[in-house]
Design an enzyme around this catalytic site. Sequence first.
Site, short mmCIF file in Angstrom:
data_model
loop_
_atom_site.label_atom_id
_atom_site.label_comp_id
_atom_site.label_asym_id
_atom_site.label_seq_id
_atom_site.Cartn_x
_atom_site.Cartn_y
_atom_site.Cartn_z
N GLY A 327 8.86 0.18 -17.29
CA GLY A 327 9.91 1.11 -16.78
C GLY A 327 9.48 2.67 -17.22
O GLY A 327 8.42 3.08 -17.57
N SER A 328 10.66 3.34 -17.12
CA SER A 328 10.52 4.75 -17.47
C SER A 328 10.30 5.18 -19.11
O SER A 328 9.99 6.34 -19.40
CB SER A 328 11.78 5.58 -17.01
OG SER A 328 11.79 5.63 -15.69
#
Length: 631
Positions: A327-328
């Site tokens: 993810g981020s």
Amino acid sequence: MRQQRDTLKNPEQELRVFRMRALLAVVVVILLSGGLAARLFYLQVVQHEVFTTRSEKNRVRVEPLPPTRGLIYDRNGQLLAENRPTYNLTLVRERVDDLDETLSLLVDLLDLPDEEVEAFRERSRQRQRPFQPALLMSDLTEKQIARLAVNRYRLPGVEVEAQLLRYYPDADLLSHALGYVGRINAEELEHLDSGNYAGTHFIGKTGVENFYEKELHGQAGLRKVETNARGRVLRELDHTDPVPGKDLTLTLDKPLQKLAVDLLDGRRGAIVAIAPQTGEILAMASVPGFDSNQFVTGIDVASYRALQQDLDLPLFNRAARGSYPAGSTIKPFMAMAGLREGVITPEETIYDPGYYELPNDDRRYRNWLRWGHGRVDLERALEVSNNTYFYSLAHDLGIDRIHDNLARFGFGQRTAYDVYGQGAALLPSREWKKERFNQSWYPGETLSVGIGQGYLQITPLQLATATAVLANRGDWVRPRLALEVGDEPVPTDLPDTPPDIQVNNENWWDRVFSGMEKVMSGNEGTARRSGRGLEYRMAGKSGTAQVFSLGQDEKYNAEELKERLRDHALFMAFAPVEDPQIAVSVIVENAGGGSSHAAGLARAMTDFWLLERHGGDAADDKAEGDEAQGD
């Protein structure tokens, strides 16, 4: 008439017959005497040493003395693994007249369930050498001991021995990190030093119990005893003391480990905390866990089957082996890659309309905020977790440079020193895809990797390690679980430590840290609610990992999905920014947004470590959660 009788009797013939019989008797006696003499010569001369040894063994017996296994402590001296006295059932096959009959009798006396009988019989065949006792059963109950004592006369070769047995006071907290010991199996017997493991029935199976088996086990001793015809010991003739195993002090902090497990509150997930400057793993929690004490004595079939069939996989070490999309949380590392490769500068901006398009491609790769963030630079892109900025950066870098730069932080590698069974996860490359799928790499796949999706997979341990390297401004210290082995400290300069990450401008670290600080404290920070009331400078990055891919025009709606199809929540952080003392990674499976469901857990970990454990009272405000913002 008398003359006729004298004629019938032949004295000479009778004498010849007598002489022949006497001669035959003498020959037979000589042959028998010769055979007896030859047999005596064979037994007393040729086989002298063999029968002397056998005779001595009937009188003198050499018994192995297993060493006491080393204890395991946390960094504060709290006991994590101890040895408790128990009674074990052993069998020496050479002293048993009828093995099948003896085993059947034992099965009845011990009242074993049907599903455990075969394993019980199998253990009777496992031994290291002749006259070596085989461990049949551990931790006997008082009722079982009484039954065996009453029937002892029917059980030659069967003994009840008092031994120390491994016990884990906090098994559920540390089951994956500590691992457990278990009975030595047939495969392990083939590779063990039979002399050093004589009399030892247990060996480290997983975790630090396995990695430090040699140090924890020690060296076996022996004693020579005189016995009577029944095998009862009369006196001790000689004695060599065993060398006990070394005690092991871990880097783990038990209160912090307990906090990590409590924060997950039964939800599937993992939390890892590392001291960046030393590489000491302060906490490594994987939830759900299991009771490792069950495996020491031999877990019953029903309980083991229940653990194996549990959908939550309690036996799986999520912290070290679980593979998840980053993810981020990958964005700070992508930012450093862009700066190192000269693709971006901290001041350079892009305009975000809410999506990114590749050249000559009308597919739109969307930002989490549909209408976009407008003009963004590096720091704001991290603060608001702008996807469009990192799509553009990933495209400009290309997958080859992305792979090389992320590898410098330890992604795609097993970099921890003594974490048993750690996984490498997956750092994709052109070569990997060609070998795996026999396909070329596509530009759109590069964009997915740039925001931590696609083929990229990480473990919570890798994420915490990379965060520690980031906090150290590129200086590498391999993570480790052991602080001291015996009286010797484990050094920080461990072999196979990756090289430090070099940059052309040290200010680049500050700019990335500033963007991560704004995640916690900025006006637009995705985890600003979890950052309220901070008493120290904390840098973090949230992440939301998709479990499945959405179509271009599809919208994610957690309420319409089954729980196990919802996004994973991730967060990585370190603090204090100016002098990092702790780096944390958090993943909560299928919980949703990282800022909403993982950031608060990371904040609670850093608060506890910095304020309660090191320097004062915890902050009053430990807000966990964030409004539903992008990651």
